[in-house]
Design a protein around this motif. Structure first.
Motif, PDB file in Angstrom:
ATOM      1  N   UNK A 183       0.891  -1.094   0.004  1.00 21.63           N
ATOM      2  CA  UNK A 183      -0.162  -0.100  -0.049  1.00 21.63           C
ATOM      3  C   UNK A 183       0.983   1.205   0.046  1.00 21.63           C
ATOM      4  N   UNK A 184       1.970   1.187   0.015  1.00 15.28           N
ATOM      5  CA  UNK A 184       2.938   2.327  -0.153  1.00 15.28           C
ATOM      6  C   UNK A 184       3.172   2.889  -1.489  1.00 15.28           C
ATOM      7  N   UNK A 185       3.128   4.204  -1.684  1.00 10.70           N
ATOM      8  CA  UNK A 185       3.405   4.711  -3.019  1.00 10.70           C
ATOM      9  C   UNK A 185       2.076   4.476  -4.288  1.00 10.70           C
ATOM     10  N   UNK A 186       2.132   3.187  -4.732  1.00  9.21           N
ATOM     11  CA  UNK A 186       1.250   2.983  -5.689  1.00  9.21           C
ATOM     12  C   UNK A 186      -0.065   3.276  -5.410  1.00  9.21           C
ATOM     13  N   UNK A 187      -0.583   4.267  -6.345  1.00  9.62           N
ATOM     14  CA  UNK A 187      -2.005   4.769  -6.046  1.00  9.62           C
ATOM     15  C   UNK A 187      -2.246   5.635  -5.112  1.00  9.62           C
ATOM     16  N   UNK A 188      -1.124   5.822  -4.338  1.00  4.01           N
ATOM     17  CA  UNK A 188      -1.561   7.088  -3.151  1.00  4.01           C
ATOM     18  C   UNK A 188      -1.093   8.326  -3.644  1.00  4.01           C
ATOM     19  N   UNK A 189      -1.520   9.250  -2.748  1.00  2.24           N
ATOM     20  CA  UNK A 189      -1.436  10.686  -3.083  1.00  2.24           C
ATOM     21  C   UNK A 189      -0.128  11.035  -2.647  1.00  2.24           C
ATOM     22  N   UNK A 190       0.340  10.532  -1.770  1.00  2.04           N
ATOM     23  CA  UNK A 190       1.640  11.034  -1.000  1.00  2.04           C
ATOM     24  C   UNK A 190       2.756   9.936  -1.202  1.00  2.04           C
ATOM     25  N   UNK A 191       3.993  10.532  -1.005  1.00  3.10           N
ATOM     26  CA  UNK A 191       5.074   9.462  -1.163  1.00  3.10           C
ATOM     27  C   UNK A 191       6.545  10.173  -0.506  1.00  3.10           C
ATOM     28  N   UNK A 192       7.346   9.146  -0.189  1.00  2.00           N
ATOM     29  CA  UNK A 192       8.645   9.393   0.472  1.00  2.00           C
ATOM     30  C   UNK A 192       9.677   8.942  -0.460  1.00  2.00           C
ATOM     31  N   UNK A 193      10.643   9.779  -0.547  1.00  2.00           N
ATOM     32  CA  UNK A 193      11.569   9.385  -1.589  1.00  2.00           C
ATOM     33  C   UNK A 193      12.997  10.087  -1.274  1.00  2.00           C
ATOM     34  N   UNK A 194      13.945   9.536  -1.999  1.00  2.00           N
ATOM     35  CA  UNK A 194      15.447  10.328  -2.080  1.00  2.00           C
ATOM     36  C   UNK A 194      15.825  10.514  -3.370  1.00  2.00           C
ATOM     37  N   UNK A 195      16.158  11.483  -3.863  1.00  2.00           N
ATOM     38  CA  UNK A 195      16.616  12.012  -5.248  1.00  2.00           C
ATOM     39  C   UNK A 195      18.099  11.835  -5.194  1.00  2.00           C
ATOM     40  N   UNK A 196      18.572  11.040  -5.698  1.00  2.00           N
ATOM     41  CA  UNK A 196      20.064  10.677  -6.104  1.00  2.00           C
ATOM     42  C   UNK A 196      20.655  11.263  -7.488  1.00  2.00           C
ATOM     43  N   UNK A 197      21.744  12.004  -7.111  1.00  2.00           N
ATOM     44  CA  UNK A 197      22.256  12.505  -8.329  1.00  2.00           C
ATOM     45  C   UNK A 197      23.548  11.732  -8.590  1.00  2.00           C
ATOM     46  N   UNK A 198      23.710  11.940 -10.115  1.00  2.00           N
ATOM     47  CA  UNK A 198      25.208  11.279 -10.693  1.00  2.00           C
ATOM     48  C   UNK A 198      26.309  12.158  -9.926  1.00  2.00           C
ATOM     49  N   UNK A 199      26.244  13.303  -9.500  1.00  2.00           N
ATOM     50  CA  UNK A 199      27.177  13.973  -8.881  1.00  2.00           C
ATOM     51  C   UNK A 199      27.515  13.589  -7.502  1.00  2.00           C
ATOM     52  N   UNK A 200      26.942  12.373  -7.111  1.00  2.00           N
ATOM     53  CA  UNK A 200      26.834  12.076  -5.599  1.00  2.00           C
ATOM     54  C   UNK A 200      25.793  12.486  -4.802  1.00  2.00           C
ATOM     55  N   UNK A 201      25.179  13.716  -5.235  1.00  2.00           N
ATOM     56  CA  UNK A 201      24.226  14.298  -4.170  1.00  2.00           C
ATOM     57  C   UNK A 201      23.113  13.289  -3.827  1.00  2.00           C
ATOM     58  N   UNK A 202      22.500  13.720  -2.584  1.00  2.00           N
ATOM     59  CA  UNK A 202      21.490  13.005  -2.124  1.00  2.00           C
ATOM     60  C   UNK A 202      20.474  13.887  -1.474  1.00  2.00           C
ATOM     61  N   UNK A 203      19.130  13.952  -1.991  1.00  2.00           N
ATOM     62  CA  UNK A 203      18.290  14.874  -1.512  1.00  2.00           C
ATOM     63  C   UNK A 203      16.901  14.226  -1.131  1.00  2.00           C
TER      64      UNK A 203
END
Ligand code: CTP
Ligand code: CA
Length: 230
Positions: A183-203
């Motif tokens: 029940x996490x993410x699929x079809x839900x209105x809200x999400x929790x994530x991390x955005x990884x960058x090729x430059x090593x960044x983590x958001x």
């Protein structure tokens, strides 16, 4: 500016977003599909349009969602159709965001007539073949210099390690990694994530509306535009 109101910092930019999930037909009435609703891709399209971008939304099987205003919508069904539409739209795009869930495999054979069961006969096994990897292809063959390419990944285990490895494998600039489970993410209105960058960044992006994650993606994309000419 008031909270939630953005500068039109994507004005003059063309962004291409894929959304939804591909369906791979077995016969005229059946398909292999997945649970992607398309909500994340649609939120990306709405937020990009609100920030002034010209938006092409390649939408795979998202008929349950209302068409976003001010967006060029290209409906597709299969992974092969999605690839054609994305490559065409990407030719003059400043950024390509692959939010669609693309089937990794499709049935090797399409039955032109409905597959029938027969008394006393076991079902035929379904043979599958690989679909093209669209994200890897557009990352490798950038249609224009400085084009920013973003992927999405849903992972259940070792989320960051798997995400890092996938980012490298795909060759994209940013990879949004979602942790999924029941029940996490699929079809839900809200999400929790991390955005990884090729430059090593983590958001990290806290649990919240898909619009917030979308705006974070556009912030990171526009960061990567700076220096390049509009
Ligand atoms: N993707 C794609 N073409 C494919 C499969 C995936 O463009 N044939 C894109 C998706 O749109 C997504 C990203 O690749 O942006 C990651 O998808 P994912 O399924 O996590 O990657 P895979 O390499 O297929 O890895 P896995 O074996 O974990 O499914
Ligand atoms: Ca996959």
């Amino acid at each position: 500016l008031a909270r939630g109101v953005r500068e039109p910092d994507l004005t003059g930019r063309h962004v291409v977003i894929s959304a939804g999930g591909t369906r791979e037909p077995l016969d005229p009435v059946r398909f292999l599909g997945n649970r992607s609703s398309g909500k994340q891709g649609y939120a990306l399209a709405r937020t990009a349009a609100a920030r002034g971008a010209r938006v092409t939304l390649i939408a795979a099987n998202t008929t349950a969602l209302p068409d976003p205003a001010g967006v060029d919508l290209v409906p597709v069904g299969t992974a092969v159709q999605l690839r054609e539409a994305v490559l065409k739209a990407a030719a003059d795009a400043d950024a390509v965001v692959m939010a669609a869930a693309v089937a990794d495999f499709r049935p090797a054979v399409y039955a032109a007539g409905k597959i029938k069961k027969r008394d006393g006969q076991d079902p035929e096994p379904i043979s599958l073949v690989r679909n093209p990897d669209i994200l890897a292809e557009i990352s490798r063959d950038r249609a224009r210099p400085g084009q920013v390419v973003v992927g999405f990944a849903a992972e259940t285990d070792d989320v960051l390690a798997n995400g890092r490895a996938k980012l490298r494998r795909k060759g994209c600039d940013l990879l949004v990694v979602n942790e999924v489970g029941e029940s996490k993410t699929f079809g839900e209105a809200e999400s929790e994530a991390v955005v990884l960058g090729a430059d090593g960044s983590e958001t990290p992006v806290p649990f919240g509306p898909k619009e917030v994650l979308s705006d974070t993606v556009w912030d990171l994309v526009t960061d990567r535009f700076s220096g390049a000419s509009a």
